[in-house]
Design a protein around this motif. Structure first.
Motif, PDB file in Angstrom:
ATOM      1  N   GLY A  10       3.637  10.224   7.532  1.00  0.00           N
ATOM      2  CA  GLY A  10       2.878  10.189   6.277  1.00  0.00           C
ATOM      3  C   GLY A  10       3.363   9.098   5.339  1.00  0.00           C
ATOM      4  N   CYS A  11       4.659   8.907   5.266  1.00  0.00           N
ATOM      5  CA  CYS A  11       5.211   7.859   4.411  1.00  0.00           C
ATOM      6  C   CYS A  11       4.755   6.486   4.893  1.00  0.00           C
ATOM      7  CB  CYS A  11       6.737   7.955   4.396  1.00  0.00           C
ATOM      8  SG  CYS A  11       7.514   6.929   3.136  1.00  0.00           S
ATOM      9  N   THR A  12       4.723   6.300   6.201  1.00  0.00           N
ATOM     10  CA  THR A  12       4.242   5.036   6.768  1.00  0.00           C
ATOM     11  C   THR A  12       2.776   4.809   6.390  1.00  0.00           C
ATOM     12  OG1 THR A  12       5.802   5.153   8.606  1.00  0.00           O
ATOM     13  CG2 THR A  12       3.821   3.796   8.932  1.00  0.00           C
ATOM     14  N   ALA A  13       1.958   5.848   6.528  1.00  0.00           N
ATOM     15  CA  ALA A  13       0.532   5.725   6.209  1.00  0.00           C
ATOM     16  C   ALA A  13       0.315   5.428   4.727  1.00  0.00           C
ATOM     17  CB  ALA A  13      -0.205   7.002   6.615  1.00  0.00           C
ATOM     18  N   VAL A  14       0.987   6.176   3.874  1.00  0.00           N
ATOM     19  CA  VAL A  14       0.824   5.984   2.425  1.00  0.00           C
ATOM     20  C   VAL A  14       1.300   4.592   2.019  1.00  0.00           C
ATOM     21  CG1 VAL A  14       1.684   6.766   0.172  1.00  0.00           C
ATOM     22  CG2 VAL A  14       0.914   8.437   1.866  1.00  0.00           C
ATOM     23  N   THR A  15       2.400   4.139   2.600  1.00  0.00           N
ATOM     24  CA  THR A  15       2.971   2.838   2.247  1.00  0.00           C
ATOM     25  C   THR A  15       2.078   1.681   2.676  1.00  0.00           C
ATOM     26  OG1 THR A  15       5.205   3.755   2.371  1.00  0.00           O
ATOM     27  CG2 THR A  15       5.014   1.364   2.511  1.00  0.00           C
ATOM     28  N   THR A  16       1.407   1.812   3.811  1.00  0.00           N
ATOM     29  CA  THR A  16       0.604   0.703   4.333  1.00  0.00           C
ATOM     30  C   THR A  16      -0.876   0.782   3.959  1.00  0.00           C
ATOM     31  OG1 THR A  16       0.255   1.864   6.430  1.00  0.00           O
ATOM     32  CG2 THR A  16       2.140   0.351   6.306  1.00  0.00           C
ATOM     33  N   GLU A  17      -1.290   1.871   3.365  1.00  0.00           N
ATOM     34  CA  GLU A  17      -2.715   2.081   3.083  1.00  0.00           C
ATOM     35  C   GLU A  17      -3.351   0.918   2.323  1.00  0.00           C
ATOM     36  OE1 GLU A  17      -5.591   5.417   1.052  1.00  0.00           O
ATOM     37  OE2 GLU A  17      -3.596   5.120   0.220  1.00  0.00           O
ATOM     38  N   GLU A  18      -2.727   0.478   1.262  1.00  0.00           N
ATOM     39  CA  GLU A  18      -3.333  -0.580   0.448  1.00  0.00           C
ATOM     40  C   GLU A  18      -3.467  -1.889   1.228  1.00  0.00           C
ATOM     41  OE1 GLU A  18      -2.506  -3.056  -3.620  1.00  0.00           O
ATOM     42  OE2 GLU A  18      -1.836  -0.985  -3.537  1.00  0.00           O
ATOM     43  N   THR A  38      -6.613  -1.169   3.450  1.00  0.00           N
ATOM     44  CA  THR A  38      -7.897  -1.035   2.740  1.00  0.00           C
ATOM     45  C   THR A  38      -8.272  -2.308   1.993  1.00  0.00           C
ATOM     46  OG1 THR A  38      -6.835  -0.006   0.809  1.00  0.00           O
ATOM     47  CG2 THR A  38      -7.708   1.473   2.516  1.00  0.00           C
ATOM     48  N   ARG A  39      -7.294  -3.081   1.579  1.00  0.00           N
ATOM     49  CA  ARG A  39      -7.591  -4.343   0.895  1.00  0.00           C
ATOM     50  C   ARG A  39      -8.384  -5.277   1.806  1.00  0.00           C
ATOM     51  NH1 ARG A  39      -2.486  -7.514  -0.658  1.00  0.00           N
ATOM     52  NH2 ARG A  39      -1.842  -5.398  -1.111  1.00  0.00           N
ATOM     53  N   ARG A  40      -8.141  -5.190   3.111  1.00  0.00           N
ATOM     54  CA  ARG A  40      -8.838  -6.066   4.052  1.00  0.00           C
ATOM     55  C   ARG A  40     -10.008  -5.378   4.744  1.00  0.00           C
ATOM     56  NH1 ARG A  40      -3.920  -7.115   3.098  1.00  0.00           N
ATOM     57  NH2 ARG A  40      -3.129  -9.226   3.053  1.00  0.00           N
ATOM     58  N   ALA A  85     -11.647   2.474   5.441  1.00  0.00           N
ATOM     59  CA  ALA A  85     -10.910   2.107   6.655  1.00  0.00           C
ATOM     60  C   ALA A  85     -10.237   3.335   7.263  1.00  0.00           C
ATOM     61  CB  ALA A  85      -9.855   1.057   6.324  1.00  0.00           C
ATOM     62  N   ARG A  86     -10.341   3.437   8.569  1.00  0.00           N
ATOM     63  CA  ARG A  86      -9.718   4.555   9.276  1.00  0.00           C
ATOM     64  C   ARG A  86      -8.331   4.134   9.729  1.00  0.00           C
ATOM     65  NH1 ARG A  86      -9.707   9.236  11.745  1.00  0.00           N
ATOM     66  NH2 ARG A  86      -9.492   9.472  13.993  1.00  0.00           N
ATOM     67  N   ARG A  88       0.010 -11.656  10.344  1.00  0.00           N
ATOM     68  CA  ARG A  88       0.589 -11.648   8.989  1.00  0.00           C
ATOM     69  C   ARG A  88       0.467 -10.280   8.334  1.00  0.00           C
ATOM     70  NH1 ARG A  88      -2.385 -16.296   8.205  1.00  0.00           N
ATOM     71  NH2 ARG A  88      -3.555 -15.294   6.538  1.00  0.00           N
ATOM     72  N   VAL A  89      -0.695  -9.621   8.509  1.00  0.00           N
ATOM     73  CA  VAL A  89      -0.899  -8.291   7.932  1.00  0.00           C
ATOM     74  C   VAL A  89       0.053  -7.286   8.570  1.00  0.00           C
ATOM     75  CG1 VAL A  89      -2.543  -6.373   7.718  1.00  0.00           C
ATOM     76  CG2 VAL A  89      -3.288  -8.722   7.243  1.00  0.00           C
ATOM     77  N   ILE A  90       0.202  -7.334   9.865  1.00  0.00           N
ATOM     78  CA  ILE A  90       1.114  -6.414  10.557  1.00  0.00           C
ATOM     79  C   ILE A  90       2.552  -6.658  10.098  1.00  0.00           C
ATOM     80  CG2 ILE A  90       2.108  -5.853  12.816  1.00  0.00           C
ATOM     81  CD1 ILE A  90      -0.772  -6.192  13.952  1.00  0.00           C
ATOM     82  N   ARG A  91       2.937  -7.907   9.940  1.00  0.00           N
ATOM     83  CA  ARG A  91       4.281  -8.230   9.452  1.00  0.00           C
ATOM     84  C   ARG A  91       4.468  -7.685   8.033  1.00  0.00           C
ATOM     85  NH1 ARG A  91       4.452 -13.734   8.637  1.00  0.00           N
ATOM     86  NH2 ARG A  91       3.793 -13.913  10.792  1.00  0.00           N
TER      87      ARG A  91
END
Length: 140
Positions: A52-60, A63-65, A70-71, A108-111
């Protein structure tokens, strides 16, 4: 111990091997032994908190892209030594549709996502560093 901006958390016994975890915002989670119907074991909660922390941290970043709809799905598995009482490794797998990005942008996004988790994910950082746990017992 309540800190700045931190919810008051509690776990209350409601039956044999049945507990309710609560925060002061009204959220409730059922806690029980591993395999109990309708509840999470404490170990599962640790694992799901990591995902959950990973999902919450990376969500923006996602969704920005990819847009607000976004699923993304974060799953977690664990490794434990035979007979061991602690996890040796938690592995989070984050699935997010980034196929519409060109290869360079996707890299770049994954990094950026990995860096965000490494720097900002409180749960992963705490697990990796091994936080101390205190215990005070007060007779009722």
């Amino acid at each position: 111990m309540k800190g700045y901006g931190v919810a008051e958390l509690s776990v209350e016994r409601i039956g044999t091997h049945e507990f309710l975890g609560r925060n002061d915002r009204g959220a409730i989670v059922r806690i029980g032994r591993a395999g109990a119907d309708g509840s999470f074991s404490p170990g599962e909660l640790l694992q799901i908190a990591t995902a959950g922390c990973t999902a919450v941290t990376t969500e923006e970043l996602i969704t920005r892209r990819a847009g607000d709809d976004a699923r993304m799905v974060a799953t977690v598995t664990h490794e434990r030594a035979e007979g061991g009482r602690e996890y040796q490794r938690l592995e989070v797998l984050l699935r997010a549709d980034l196929d519409f990005l060109d290869e360079d942008t996707r890299r770049r996004v994954i990094r950026a996502m990995r860096t965000a988790v490494e720097r900002q994910c409180t749960v992963s950082r705490t697990v990796e560093r091994g936080a101390q746990v205190g215990l005070t017992i007060v007779p009722a």
